[in-house]
Design a protein around this motif. Sequence first.
Motif, mmCIF file in Angstrom:
data_model
loop_
_atom_site.group_PDB
_atom_site.id
_atom_site.type_symbol
_atom_site.label_atom_id
_atom_site.label_comp_id
_atom_site.label_asym_id
_atom_site.label_seq_id
_atom_site.Cartn_x
_atom_site.Cartn_y
_atom_site.Cartn_z
ATOM 1 N N ILE A 61 0.844 -1.195 0.000
ATOM 2 C CA ILE A 61 0.000 0.000 0.000
ATOM 3 C C ILE A 61 0.881 1.248 0.000
ATOM 4 C CG2 ILE A 61 -1.618 1.354 1.390
ATOM 5 C CD1 ILE A 61 -2.823 -1.412 2.242
ATOM 6 N N ARG A 62 1.928 1.234 0.792
ATOM 7 C CA ARG A 62 2.851 2.367 0.856
ATOM 8 C C ARG A 62 3.521 2.571 -0.509
ATOM 9 N NH1 ARG A 62 4.115 1.842 5.515
ATOM 10 N NH2 ARG A 62 5.373 -0.034 5.390
ATOM 11 N N MET A 63 3.952 1.471 -1.141
ATOM 12 C CA MET A 63 4.596 1.553 -2.447
ATOM 13 C C MET A 63 3.618 2.091 -3.491
ATOM 14 S SD MET A 63 6.396 -1.398 -4.853
ATOM 15 C CE MET A 63 5.726 -2.635 -3.831
ATOM 16 N N ALA A 64 2.393 1.617 -3.478
ATOM 17 C CA ALA A 64 1.391 2.089 -4.441
ATOM 18 C C ALA A 64 1.129 3.576 -4.255
ATOM 19 C CB ALA A 64 0.098 1.290 -4.292
ATOM 20 N N ALA A 65 1.036 4.023 -3.013
ATOM 21 C CA ALA A 65 0.807 5.446 -2.749
ATOM 22 C C ALA A 65 1.972 6.289 -3.259
ATOM 23 C CB ALA A 65 0.595 5.671 -1.259
ATOM 24 N N GLU A 66 3.197 5.803 -3.093
ATOM 25 C CA GLU A 66 4.364 6.538 -3.588
ATOM 26 C C GLU A 66 4.349 6.632 -5.113
ATOM 27 O OE1 GLU A 66 7.791 4.610 -1.929
ATOM 28 O OE2 GLU A 66 7.291 5.227 0.113
ATOM 29 N N VAL A 67 3.995 5.536 -5.776
ATOM 30 C CA VAL A 67 3.941 5.544 -7.243
ATOM 31 C C VAL A 67 2.882 6.532 -7.719
ATOM 32 C CG1 VAL A 67 3.323 4.169 -9.275
ATOM 33 C CG2 VAL A 67 4.857 3.226 -7.549
ATOM 34 N N ILE A 68 1.726 6.521 -7.090
ATOM 35 C CA ILE A 68 0.650 7.443 -7.481
ATOM 36 C C ILE A 68 1.086 8.884 -7.259
ATOM 37 C CG2 ILE A 68 -1.667 8.238 -6.853
ATOM 38 C CD1 ILE A 68 -2.296 5.236 -6.255
ATOM 39 N N GLU A 69 1.752 9.144 -6.144
ATOM 40 C CA GLU A 69 2.192 10.505 -5.840
ATOM 41 C C GLU A 69 3.261 10.973 -6.823
ATOM 42 O OE1 GLU A 69 4.693 12.366 -2.252
ATOM 43 O OE2 GLU A 69 2.753 11.539 -1.658
ATOM 44 N N GLU A 70 4.200 10.092 -7.163
ATOM 45 C CA GLU A 70 5.309 10.471 -8.025
ATOM 46 C C GLU A 70 4.950 10.464 -9.509
ATOM 47 O OE1 GLU A 70 8.635 8.008 -7.036
ATOM 48 O OE2 GLU A 70 8.578 8.608 -4.918
ATOM 49 N N HIS A 71 3.938 9.680 -9.898
ATOM 50 C CA HIS A 71 3.586 9.527 -11.312
ATOM 51 C C HIS A 71 2.079 9.597 -11.527
ATOM 52 C CE1 HIS A 71 7.727 8.361 -12.071
ATOM 53 N NE2 HIS A 71 7.637 7.553 -11.042
ATOM 54 N N PRO A 72 1.433 10.707 -11.203
ATOM 55 C CA PRO A 72 -0.023 10.783 -11.369
ATOM 56 C C PRO A 72 -0.458 10.628 -12.819
ATOM 57 C CG PRO A 72 0.885 12.939 -10.882
ATOM 58 C CD PRO A 72 1.996 11.951 -10.710
ATOM 59 N N ASP A 73 0.443 10.917 -13.767
ATOM 60 C CA ASP A 73 0.111 10.776 -15.178
ATOM 61 C C ASP A 73 -0.186 9.329 -15.570
ATOM 62 O OD1 ASP A 73 3.013 10.802 -14.533
ATOM 63 O OD2 ASP A 73 3.197 10.072 -16.596
ATOM 64 N N LEU A 74 0.326 8.372 -14.818
ATOM 65 C CA LEU A 74 0.061 6.963 -15.115
ATOM 66 C C LEU A 74 -1.399 6.600 -14.890
ATOM 67 C CD1 LEU A 74 3.143 5.266 -13.431
ATOM 68 C CD2 LEU A 74 2.777 5.676 -15.876
ATOM 69 N N PHE A 75 -2.091 7.432 -14.125
ATOM 70 C CA PHE A 75 -3.461 7.114 -13.750
ATOM 71 C C PHE A 75 -4.472 8.036 -14.411
ATOM 72 C CE2 PHE A 75 -0.484 5.765 -10.595
ATOM 73 C CZ PHE A 75 -0.815 4.433 -10.471
ATOM 74 N N ASP A 76 -4.026 8.814 -15.394
ATOM 75 C CA ASP A 76 -4.917 9.697 -16.145
ATOM 76 C C ASP A 76 -5.626 8.862 -17.195
ATOM 77 O OD1 ASP A 76 -6.240 11.684 -17.465
ATOM 78 O OD2 ASP A 76 -4.442 12.650 -18.257
ATOM 79 N N VAL A 77 -6.921 8.759 -17.087
ATOM 80 C CA VAL A 77 -7.686 7.950 -18.034
ATOM 81 C C VAL A 77 -8.367 8.820 -19.084
ATOM 82 C CG1 VAL A 77 -8.009 5.958 -16.543
ATOM 83 C CG2 VAL A 77 -9.631 7.850 -16.442
ATOM 84 N N GLY A 78 -7.812 9.993 -19.310
ATOM 85 C CA GLY A 78 -8.313 10.866 -20.364
ATOM 86 C C GLY A 78 -9.645 11.476 -20.024
ATOM 87 N N PRO A 79 -10.563 11.522 -21.021
ATOM 88 C CA PRO A 79 -11.831 12.205 -20.817
ATOM 89 C C PRO A 79 -12.678 11.597 -19.697
ATOM 90 C CG PRO A 79 -11.743 11.209 -23.008
ATOM 91 C CD PRO A 79 -10.424 10.964 -22.328
ATOM 92 N N LEU A 80 -12.397 10.367 -19.329
ATOM 93 C CA LEU A 80 -13.149 9.743 -18.236
ATOM 94 C C LEU A 80 -12.708 10.279 -16.876
ATOM 95 C CD1 LEU A 80 -13.178 6.050 -19.448
ATOM 96 C CD2 LEU A 80 -14.987 7.751 -19.669
ATOM 97 N N ALA A 81 -11.504 10.865 -16.828
ATOM 98 C CA ALA A 81 -10.981 11.376 -15.565
ATOM 99 C C ALA A 81 -11.491 12.790 -15.331
ATOM 100 C CB ALA A 81 -9.453 11.363 -15.592
ATOM 101 N N ARG A 82 -12.617 12.881 -14.704
ATOM 102 C CA ARG A 82 -13.182 14.185 -14.376
ATOM 103 C C ARG A 82 -13.747 14.109 -12.974
ATOM 104 N NH1 ARG A 82 -18.926 13.521 -17.348
ATOM 105 N NH2 ARG A 82 -18.694 11.335 -17.394
ATOM 106 N N PRO A 83 -13.811 15.255 -12.315
ATOM 107 C CA PRO A 83 -14.302 15.223 -10.937
ATOM 108 C C PRO A 83 -15.754 14.759 -10.868
ATOM 109 C CG PRO A 83 -13.712 17.465 -11.629
ATOM 110 C CD PRO A 83 -13.446 16.555 -12.774
ATOM 111 N N ILE A 84 -16.072 14.090 -9.817
ATOM 112 C CA ILE A 84 -17.450 13.660 -9.593
ATOM 113 C C ILE A 84 -18.228 14.853 -9.069
ATOM 114 C CG2 ILE A 84 -18.941 12.149 -8.227
ATOM 115 C CD1 ILE A 84 -16.592 10.180 -8.165
#
Length: 95
Positions: A61-84
Motif C-alpha cells: 500500500i505504501r509503495m502504491a501510494a508513492e507511485v501514485i504521488e510520483e507519477h499521477p500521469d500513469l493514472f490519467d484515463v483521459g476524458p473519463l478522468a473528471r471530478p465527480i
Amino acid sequence: MRTYIGHHQAVSPDEFVELALGTPVELWLGVEGETDEERAARLDAARDILADDPDLPDDLIRMAAEVIEEHPDLFDVGPLARPIRRRTASNGVAA
C-alpha cells in the motif's frame, strides 16, 4: 531512463512490479482460465508468503501510494478522468 530494483533492471511495468513485490503479479491476481486446483494452489502459496511476511500488505500500500504521488500521469484515463459532481436539490443542498 532505466529503472532498477536492487541490482536488477526492470524493462517492463510487469518486471518492475515483480521485482518490487518479489513475486510474480499472477500469484496475487491469478491468470485467465486457471483451474480450481491451480487457483487453490496459487492461493495457498500466497497465504504462505503472507504468513512469512505479515507486513507485506502495508508495504505494498505504501509503495502504491508513492507511485501514485510520483507519477499521477500513469493514472490519467483521459476524458473519463473528471471530478465527480455532487447532485444538489432545488434548494441548493447537496443530495
